[in-house]
Design a protein around this motif. Structure first.
Motif, PDB file in Angstrom:
ATOM      1  N   SER A  87       1.021  -1.067   0.057  1.00  0.00           N
ATOM      2  CA  SER A  87       0.100  -0.090   0.001  1.00  0.00           C
ATOM      3  C   SER A  87       0.881   1.227   0.125  1.00  0.00           C
ATOM      4  N   PHE A  88       0.537   2.277  -0.658  1.00  0.00           N
ATOM      5  CA  PHE A  88       1.146   3.403  -0.784  1.00  0.00           C
ATOM      6  C   PHE A  88       0.328   4.580  -0.549  1.00  0.00           C
ATOM      7  N   GLU A  89       1.138   5.644   0.014  1.00  0.00           N
ATOM      8  CA  GLU A  89       0.513   7.154   0.072  1.00  0.00           C
ATOM      9  C   GLU A  89       1.618   7.985  -0.509  1.00  0.00           C
ATOM     10  N   ALA A  90       0.757   8.806  -1.394  1.00  0.00           N
ATOM     11  CA  ALA A  90       1.667   9.879  -2.282  1.00  0.00           C
ATOM     12  C   ALA A  90       0.675  10.828  -2.610  1.00  0.00           C
ATOM     13  N   PRO A  91       1.341  11.994  -3.081  1.00  0.00           N
ATOM     14  CA  PRO A  91       0.689  13.248  -3.363  1.00  0.00           C
ATOM     15  C   PRO A  91      -0.480  12.951  -4.270  1.00  0.00           C
ATOM     16  N   ARG A  92      -1.676  13.559  -3.996  1.00  0.00           N
ATOM     17  CA  ARG A  92      -2.873  13.291  -4.589  1.00  0.00           C
ATOM     18  C   ARG A  92      -3.145  13.440  -6.047  1.00  0.00           C
ATOM     19  N   GLU A  93      -2.198  14.367  -6.582  1.00  0.00           N
ATOM     20  CA  GLU A  93      -2.379  14.784  -8.168  1.00  0.00           C
ATOM     21  C   GLU A  93      -1.557  13.758  -8.949  1.00  0.00           C
ATOM     22  N   TYR A  94      -1.378  12.858  -8.598  1.00  0.00           N
ATOM     23  CA  TYR A  94      -0.635  11.924  -9.267  1.00  0.00           C
ATOM     24  C   TYR A  94      -1.121  10.392  -9.235  1.00  0.00           C
ATOM     25  N   THR A  95      -0.867   9.596 -10.197  1.00  0.00           N
ATOM     26  CA  THR A  95      -1.245   8.213 -10.180  1.00  0.00           C
ATOM     27  C   THR A  95      -0.169   7.247  -9.677  1.00  0.00           C
ATOM     28  N   LEU A  96      -0.377   6.398  -8.944  1.00  0.00           N
ATOM     29  CA  LEU A  96       0.561   5.190  -8.450  1.00  0.00           C
ATOM     30  C   LEU A  96       0.253   3.916  -9.153  1.00  0.00           C
ATOM     31  N   ILE A  97       1.372   3.421  -9.732  1.00  0.00           N
ATOM     32  CA  ILE A  97       1.339   2.062 -10.088  1.00  0.00           C
ATOM     33  C   ILE A  97       2.317   1.059  -9.541  1.00  0.00           C
ATOM     34  N   SER A  98       1.489   0.035  -9.140  1.00  0.00           N
ATOM     35  CA  SER A  98       2.631  -1.223  -8.634  1.00  0.00           C
ATOM     36  C   SER A  98       2.072  -2.450  -8.926  1.00  0.00           C
ATOM     37  N   ASN A  99       2.808  -3.572  -8.639  1.00  0.00           N
ATOM     38  CA  ASN A  99       2.566  -4.958  -9.203  1.00  0.00           C
ATOM     39  C   ASN A  99       1.112  -5.400  -8.296  1.00  0.00           C
ATOM     40  N   GLY A 100       0.466  -6.060  -9.122  1.00  0.00           N
ATOM     41  CA  GLY A 100      -0.808  -6.789  -8.857  1.00  0.00           C
ATOM     42  C   GLY A 100      -2.163  -5.836  -8.892  1.00  0.00           C
ATOM     43  N   LYS A 101      -3.063  -6.383  -8.165  1.00  0.00           N
ATOM     44  CA  LYS A 101      -4.286  -5.888  -8.599  1.00  0.00           C
ATOM     45  C   LYS A 101      -4.866  -4.761  -7.460  1.00  0.00           C
ATOM     46  N   LEU A 102      -5.140  -3.466  -8.024  1.00  0.00           N
ATOM     47  CA  LEU A 102      -5.456  -2.340  -7.243  1.00  0.00           C
ATOM     48  C   LEU A 102      -6.782  -2.785  -6.699  1.00  0.00           C
ATOM     49  N   LYS A 103      -6.668  -3.033  -5.026  1.00  0.00           N
ATOM     50  CA  LYS A 103      -7.856  -3.291  -4.393  1.00  0.00           C
ATOM     51  C   LYS A 103      -8.539  -2.141  -3.917  1.00  0.00           C
ATOM     52  N   SER A 104      -7.788  -0.936  -3.572  1.00  0.00           N
ATOM     53  CA  SER A 104      -8.450   0.070  -3.380  1.00  0.00           C
ATOM     54  C   SER A 104      -7.764   1.535  -3.707  1.00  0.00           C
ATOM     55  N   LYS A 105      -8.369   2.683  -3.630  1.00  0.00           N
ATOM     56  CA  LYS A 105      -7.832   3.623  -3.628  1.00  0.00           C
ATOM     57  C   LYS A 105      -8.735   4.921  -2.927  1.00  0.00           C
ATOM     58  N   SER A 106      -8.042   5.623  -1.838  1.00  0.00           N
ATOM     59  CA  SER A 106      -8.986   6.552  -1.039  1.00  0.00           C
ATOM     60  C   SER A 106      -7.868   7.860  -1.291  1.00  0.00           C
ATOM     61  N   ASP A 107      -8.954   8.860  -1.664  1.00  0.00           N
ATOM     62  CA  ASP A 107      -8.413  10.250  -1.803  1.00  0.00           C
ATOM     63  C   ASP A 107      -8.645  11.098  -0.409  1.00  0.00           C
ATOM     64  N   PHE A 108      -7.332  11.723  -0.043  1.00  0.00           N
ATOM     65  CA  PHE A 108      -7.696  12.556   1.065  1.00  0.00           C
ATOM     66  C   PHE A 108      -7.315  14.044   0.459  1.00  0.00           C
ATOM     67  N   GLU A 109      -7.038  15.034   1.443  1.00  0.00           N
ATOM     68  CA  GLU A 109      -6.913  16.366   0.948  1.00  0.00           C
ATOM     69  C   GLU A 109      -5.840  16.608   0.355  1.00  0.00           C
ATOM     70  N   GLU A 110      -4.457  16.211   0.800  1.00  0.00           N
ATOM     71  CA  GLU A 110      -3.449  16.269  -0.107  1.00  0.00           C
ATOM     72  C   GLU A 110      -2.712  14.906  -0.629  1.00  0.00           C
ATOM     73  N   VAL A 111      -3.150  13.794  -0.161  1.00  0.00           N
ATOM     74  CA  VAL A 111      -2.797  12.518  -0.697  1.00  0.00           C
ATOM     75  C   VAL A 111      -3.826  11.514  -1.054  1.00  0.00           C
ATOM     76  N   SER A 112      -3.247  10.578  -1.663  1.00  0.00           N
ATOM     77  CA  SER A 112      -4.107   9.364  -1.913  1.00  0.00           C
ATOM     78  C   SER A 112      -3.547   8.223  -1.449  1.00  0.00           C
ATOM     79  N   ARG A 113      -4.051   7.060  -1.051  1.00  0.00           N
ATOM     80  CA  ARG A 113      -3.620   5.856  -0.814  1.00  0.00           C
ATOM     81  C   ARG A 113      -4.027   4.847  -1.473  1.00  0.00           C
TER      82      ARG A 113
END
Length: 694
Positions: free
Chosen positions: A153-179
């Protein structure tokens, strides 16, 4: 000295015992929550490690390069860190499942690359863990022999897309970051873990078998998506069918990134590749992503599903991926393309062998030419010897038997002998263990193809005088023209007096051909243009091929000075390949043509200089530097960018920059300019300049 030795002895034996204990370790899962902090170039991680020991021991370790602030969250475990590892100590029992939780902070100096965070709209992050480097940003195991299931799982600046291995199970957006939470269901070697972050969009397609395929791109490059990813579905479907084993992962992603270190990298289920392969439909003809696309996808079976135990068996990755990529291209581009490609690599391998530079496939320090091309040739020969159906059954059985495991060459040979019912010791001796390349056998195999028979016969005419082969060349260049035979005919003509009437007549025939590659061959090989060929040669500027236009523009500009302005005007709006080499050539020729729009010289010079800036991909920057070098017009801007490039992380690019700086420093005026600019660069740049300027 004796006292120091006695003090070090217990530590030495402790670490020796721990290293021995490591072979009993079976890591089942690494789950991690990773906060990526781009501006600080940091990763803050929370990790849960689950493992079983096959034998009781008192310690295990994870590889972790230069980790800071490592904090243990699990009781009854003790911890020690070094610059290379995190050690865990306890009275570990055999056959018990253990879970250890800890936190850390990483400031990776390699493996995880932070690009252009001074310019957020162009910013990216990507990993490249080839071999054993994931441990620079994620505690793991550098040894590829331990297969692990990673759930990240990753937390990164919200305005960007994050890609990693496997299936994306969830994405949650917060004020400045996404998980972002990704799930892997099967184990893999640590070096195949990946992450990429940027302003990415994607198109989703699906294989015939139902596997989701995600084609990522920067929204600015949306017009390049179709030609760049052309034939992706066809390649995927072909490989599944040809290999005979279903694609082994949940989905497949492809991500182009700026300043990548290689052509591409086959991370599990997620290939990262260089932006330089982005193309439009015209560029596709000369430079496309098809081979890299097929090669990295083939690695999902050969390298990822089954993984070598050591570099001795590296051909099981690269030889197989190279061969199956060529088989996929054969489906797309035809038999002539395939056999011509095999012939070209056979020539390279034969030349290396004859000069004493041949290598065995099982040489753990062999070159890429050996692992990739000789490996592919070994498989091509074996398939033809045993038959396609038997070969397919061998590969299928090999992959199924050792799925998600590590393998050696002897494992493959054993399966091959069992399925074929034949003794393959001859194959091992001739193709795997010998330093020499079996050129005679290779050419004999190629000669079974009708096209290759014609090509080899034509190639044999190179030593004959023109009058003895003029009719043969005329027949080759008469419609319908085979593009590979036609190219060979043009090459032979380029070795003659190109101003002779006989040669000009044949070149005119070539330029009337419908084959783009035959006409391109004229642009590439005929640089001294007879006046009697000028009109036909000028038509090359209209060809839908950037390689052809680039070569033709330069040759015409050199040969016919009075027409320079016309040629430049004709191609004034052309950009060319992704690296803008055609545009850069045009800019350079504009500056070198005083009479052509002198009022625009300043703007043109500024445009050429801007392409040396770090916001551009290294393929664009290198092309711009090369043109500036040829016209020898260095501004403070371009020279400063070149100095900074000497410390780039991409070794090919920094080697280019360093060699160019050394060359320029031999010119007194440029040396003085470099010395003056050295006050504006970082310490590492100054240290390098000191070595060449003193």
């Amino acid at each position: 000295m004796k006292k120091i030795y006695l003090l070090l002895l217990p530590l030495f034996f402790t670490e020796l015992i721990c290293a021995q204990n490591q072979r009993y370790l079976d890591i089942k899962n690494i789950s991690a929550f990773l906060k990526i902090k781009p501006v600080k170039k940091q990763v803050a991680g929370e990790v849960e490690l689950q493992f079983i020991l096959n034998q009781a021991c008192d310690s295990i370790f994870l590889d972790a390069k230069y980790m800071e602030e490592v904090v243990l969250k699990t009781s009854q475990i003790s911890l020690k860190t070094t610059s290379e590892k995190i050690w865990f100590y306890n009275d570990f029992k055999s056959d018990s499942l253990y879970s250890i939780q800890f936190e850390y902070l990483a400031r990776p100096q390699q493996t995880l690359y932070f690009n252009n965070w001074e310019t957020p709209e162009r910013a990216q992050i990507f990993s490249q863990g080839q071999g054993k480097y994931t441990s620079h940003w994620l505690p793991s195991l550098d040894d590829m022999n331990d297969k692990i299931e990673f759930d990240l799982s990753f937390e990164a600046p919200r305005e960007y897309t994050l890609i990693s291995n496997g299936k994306l199970k969830s994405k949650s957006d917060f004020e400045e970051v996404s998980r972002w939470t990704y799930d892997m269901q099967k184990p893999m070697s640590s070096y195949l873990v990946m992450v990429a972050l940027g302003r990415f969009d994607f198109e989703k397609i699906q294989s015939k078998s139902g596997v989701p395929i995600y084609l990522y791109f920067d929204p600015r490059d949306h017009k390049l998506v179709e030609p760049t990813y052309r034939y992706t579905k066809e390649i995927f479907d072909f490989l599944e069918s040809s290999i005979g084993v279903a694609y082994p992962w949940q989905n497949y992603k492809q991500v182009p990134v700026k300043d990548f270190l290689y052509a591409g990298m086959e991370n599990t289920g997620a290939t990262v590749f260089s932006e330089q392969f982005l193309t439009d439909s015209i560029g596709f003809v000369d430079q496309n992503y098809v081979n890299v696309n097929a090669h990295e996808l083939a690695h999902q079976w050969f390298g990822n599903l089954i993984t070598e135990t050591s570099s001795t068996h590296h051909w099981l990755h690269e030889g197989f991926a190279t061969y199956y990529a060529l088989k996929a291209e054969r489906e797309i581009f035809g038999d002539d393309y395939f056999f011509y490609s095999m012939y070209q690599t056979a020539e390279r391998l034969s030349a290396a062998s004859e000069s004493g530079r041949g290598e065995a496939l099982l040489n753990p320090k062999a070159s890429s030419l050996t692992y990739y091309q000789k490996g592919a040739w070994a498989l091509f020969f074996l398939e033809n010897k045993l038959g396609q159906s038997v070969f397919k059954k061998i590969v299928e059985s090999f992959l199924e038997k050792y799925a998600y495991q590590n393998v050696r060459t002897e494992d493959f040979i054993k399966v091959a002998e069992e399925i074929s019912g034949k003794d393959l010791s001859w194959f091992e001796k001739k193709w795997l263990l010998a330093n020499t390349f079996p050129s005679y056998e290779a050419m004999r195999l190629l000669s079974t193809n009708e096209f290759m028979q014609k090509y080899l016969a034509l190639n044999a005419l190179r030593e004959l005088p023109l009058e003895q082969k003029v009719e043969d060349l005329k027949n080759v260049l008469s419609a319908p023209v085979n593009e590979y035979l036609g190219q060979e005919a043009v090459i032979q003509l380029s070795l003659e007096n190109t101003h002779s009437p006989e040669v000009v007549a044949l070149l005119k025939l070539a330029l009337k051909s419908e084959s783009l590659l035959v006409k391109q061959s004229v642009a590439l090989h005929i640089d001294k243009i007879p006046l009697t060929l000028k009109e036909e040669y000028e038509q090359l500027l209209y060809e839908k091929s950037y390689t052809t236009q680039e070569a033709a523009l330069l040759n015409l500009w050199i040969n016919f000075q009075s027409n320079r302005a016309n040629y430049l005007e004709l191609l004034k709006d052309k950009q060319g390949f992704y690296n803008k080499s055609l545009r850069h050539l045009w800019l350079g020729l504009h500056l070198a043509t005083p009479a052509y729009k002198p009022e625009n010289k300043t703007v043109i010079f500024q445009e050429l200089n801007q392409y040396t800036n770090a916001i551009y991909d290294i393929s664009i920057r290198r092309s711009a530097f090369s043109i500036i070098r040829q016209i020898n017009l260095w501004s403070d801007e371009s020279l400063l960018n070149l100095i900074k490039a000497t410390q780039h992380y991409n070794w090919r690019f920094y080697s280019f920059a360093r060699n160019l700086i050394k060359e320029l420093a031999k010119q007194r005026e440029l040396k003085e300019q470099i010395i003056a600019l050295s006050q504006q660069v970082e310490f590492r740049n100054k240290q390098f300049l000191k070595t060449i300027l003193d």
